[in-house]
Design an enzyme around this catalytic site. Structure first.
Site, PDB file in Angstrom:
ATOM      1  N   GLY A 147       8.076   1.997  20.075  1.00  0.00           N
ATOM      2  CA  GLY A 147       6.952   1.351  20.046  1.00  0.00           C
ATOM      3  C   GLY A 147       6.167   1.688  18.785  1.00  0.00           C
ATOM      4  O   GLY A 147       6.412   2.760  18.003  1.00  0.00           O
TER       5      GLY A 147
ATOM      6  N   GLN B 165      -0.442   2.764  12.479  1.00  0.00           N
ATOM      7  CA  GLN B 165       0.781   3.610  11.904  1.00  0.00           C
ATOM      8  C   GLN B 165       1.505   3.169  10.733  1.00  0.00           C
ATOM      9  O   GLN B 165       2.130   4.052  10.068  1.00  0.00           O
ATOM     10  CB  GLN B 165       1.754   3.766  13.086  1.00  0.00           C
ATOM     11  CG  GLN B 165       1.421   4.565  14.344  1.00  0.00           C
ATOM     12  CD  GLN B 165       2.385   4.633  15.548  1.00  0.00           C
ATOM     13  OE1 GLN B 165       2.676   3.731  16.400  1.00  0.00           O
ATOM     14  NE2 GLN B 165       3.058   5.867  15.491  1.00  0.00           N
TER      15      GLN B 165
ATOM     16  N   CYS C  85       5.972  10.623  19.328  1.00  0.00           N
ATOM     17  CA  CYS C  85       5.335   9.445  18.269  1.00  0.00           C
ATOM     18  C   CYS C  85       5.944   9.488  17.006  1.00  0.00           C
ATOM     19  O   CYS C  85       5.884  10.623  16.324  1.00  0.00           O
ATOM     20  CB  CYS C  85       3.666   9.767  18.298  1.00  0.00           C
ATOM     21  SG  CYS C  85       2.659   8.731  17.557  1.00  0.00           S
ATOM     22  N   LEU C  86       6.082   8.304  16.126  1.00  0.00           N
ATOM     23  CA  LEU C  86       6.709   8.223  15.090  1.00  0.00           C
ATOM     24  C   LEU C  86       5.568   8.831  13.986  1.00  0.00           C
ATOM     25  O   LEU C  86       6.124   9.239  12.966  1.00  0.00           O
ATOM     26  CB  LEU C  86       6.878   6.692  14.568  1.00  0.00           C
ATOM     27  CG  LEU C  86       8.030   5.932  15.444  1.00  0.00           C
ATOM     28  CD1 LEU C  86       8.287   4.729  15.162  1.00  0.00           C
ATOM     29  CD2 LEU C  86       9.239   6.813  15.208  1.00  0.00           C
TER      30      LEU C  86
ATOM     31  N   HIS D 193       0.646   4.245  25.501  1.00  0.00           N
ATOM     32  CA  HIS D 193       0.691   4.844  24.216  1.00  0.00           C
ATOM     33  C   HIS D 193       0.190   4.235  22.958  1.00  0.00           C
ATOM     34  O   HIS D 193      -0.600   4.587  22.287  1.00  0.00           O
ATOM     35  CB  HIS D 193       2.059   5.463  24.137  1.00  0.00           C
ATOM     36  CG  HIS D 193       2.034   6.438  22.992  1.00  0.00           C
ATOM     37  ND1 HIS D 193       2.553   7.700  22.709  1.00  0.00           N
ATOM     38  CD2 HIS D 193       2.364   6.013  21.529  1.00  0.00           C
ATOM     39  CE1 HIS D 193       2.640   8.218  21.724  1.00  0.00           C
ATOM     40  NE2 HIS D 193       2.456   7.095  20.744  1.00  0.00           N
ATOM     41  N   GLU D 194       0.770   2.906  22.825  1.00  0.00           N
ATOM     42  CA  GLU D 194       0.565   2.191  21.632  1.00  0.00           C
ATOM     43  C   GLU D 194      -0.936   1.712  21.806  1.00  0.00           C
ATOM     44  O   GLU D 194      -1.510   1.562  20.487  1.00  0.00           O
ATOM     45  CB  GLU D 194       1.328   0.900  21.637  1.00  0.00           C
ATOM     46  CG  GLU D 194       2.925   1.271  21.611  1.00  0.00           C
ATOM     47  CD  GLU D 194       3.199   2.549  20.646  1.00  0.00           C
ATOM     48  OE1 GLU D 194       2.457   2.358  19.331  1.00  0.00           O
ATOM     49  OE2 GLU D 194       4.135   3.347  20.570  1.00  0.00           O
TER      50      GLU D 194
ATOM     51  N   HIS E  84      -3.424   3.904  20.346  1.00  0.00           N
ATOM     52  CA  HIS E  84      -3.377   3.962  18.772  1.00  0.00           C
ATOM     53  C   HIS E  84      -4.525   3.202  18.387  1.00  0.00           C
ATOM     54  O   HIS E  84      -5.010   3.185  17.291  1.00  0.00           O
ATOM     55  CB  HIS E  84      -2.078   3.585  18.309  1.00  0.00           C
ATOM     56  CG  HIS E  84      -1.095   4.910  18.185  1.00  0.00           C
ATOM     57  ND1 HIS E  84      -1.259   5.902  17.580  1.00  0.00           N
ATOM     58  CD2 HIS E  84       0.156   4.933  18.423  1.00  0.00           C
ATOM     59  CE1 HIS E  84      -0.069   6.718  17.273  1.00  0.00           C
ATOM     60  NE2 HIS E  84       0.565   5.886  18.100  1.00  0.00           N
TER      61      HIS E  84
HETATM   62 NI    NI Z   1       2.551   6.807  18.943  1.00  0.00          NI
END
Ligand code: NI
Length: 171
Positions: A46, A51, A89-90, A131-132, A135
């Site tokens: 995701g 991000q 998380c990226l 989660h996304e 963000h």
């Molecule tokens: Ni994340």
């Protein structure tokens, strides 16, 4: 398509509330494609606009072996159930922790063509969407764990980030 630069925590605009799209034009298709390529390059499941430095309400995702999806101006309408599960998380690579999420959600979102969809998701798909979606509100997964765990993981991240920066020659 191009791979976009990953914004690492705590850099902007990760902590900001992202803006909704007033209209979904052709440029959004390009953005979604770039985000999907970026997500694949970094081997994520995701990726949200903030991000990659885009403070807009958009995220892409793909469950392992699942279809690629792009959600625009998403809204979580209903939630049910609760389960702990490991997340990463990226924007904080190599940091993983258990996070409580609803196991079932009902979602409304636009696709890249501006068409509205309403659907239900459960388990991993529901977890990724939650989660996304966080963000887009400037919230990261470590904001969803208890204070001590958050402190421990942020410390861990500081060390990981320090090593990453040193490896990049950034000191
Ligand atoms: Ni994340």
């Amino acid at each position: 398509m191009s791979v976009l630069n990953m914004v690492l925590y705590p850099d902007d605009p990760l902590s900001q509330v992202a803006e909704p799209f007033a209209k979904v034009g052709p440029e959004v298709v390009k953005l979604a494609q770039d985000m999907l390529e970026t997500m694949d390059t970094y081997e994520g499941i995701g990726l949200a606009g903030p991000q990659v430095g885009v403070s807009k309400r958009i995220f892409v995702l793909r469950e392992p072996d699942g279809p690629k999806m792009c959600l625009i101006n998403p809204e979580i309408l209903e939630v049910d159930g609760c389960e702990e599960g490991e997340e990463g998380c990226l924007s904080l690579p190599r940091i993983y922790t258990e996070v409580q999420r609803a196991t079932w959600i009902k979602v409304r979102a636009l696709d890249v063509y501006g068409k509205r969809h309403e659907f239900e998701a459960e388990d991993l798909l529901a977890r990724i969407i939650q989660h996304e979606n966080d963000h887009l509100d400037g919230v990261i997964f470590l904001d969803r764990v208890d204070v001590l765990k958050r402190q421990e993981k942020l410390q861990e991240w500081e060390e990981v980030r320090g090593r990453m920066m040193a490896a990049l020659g950034g000191g």
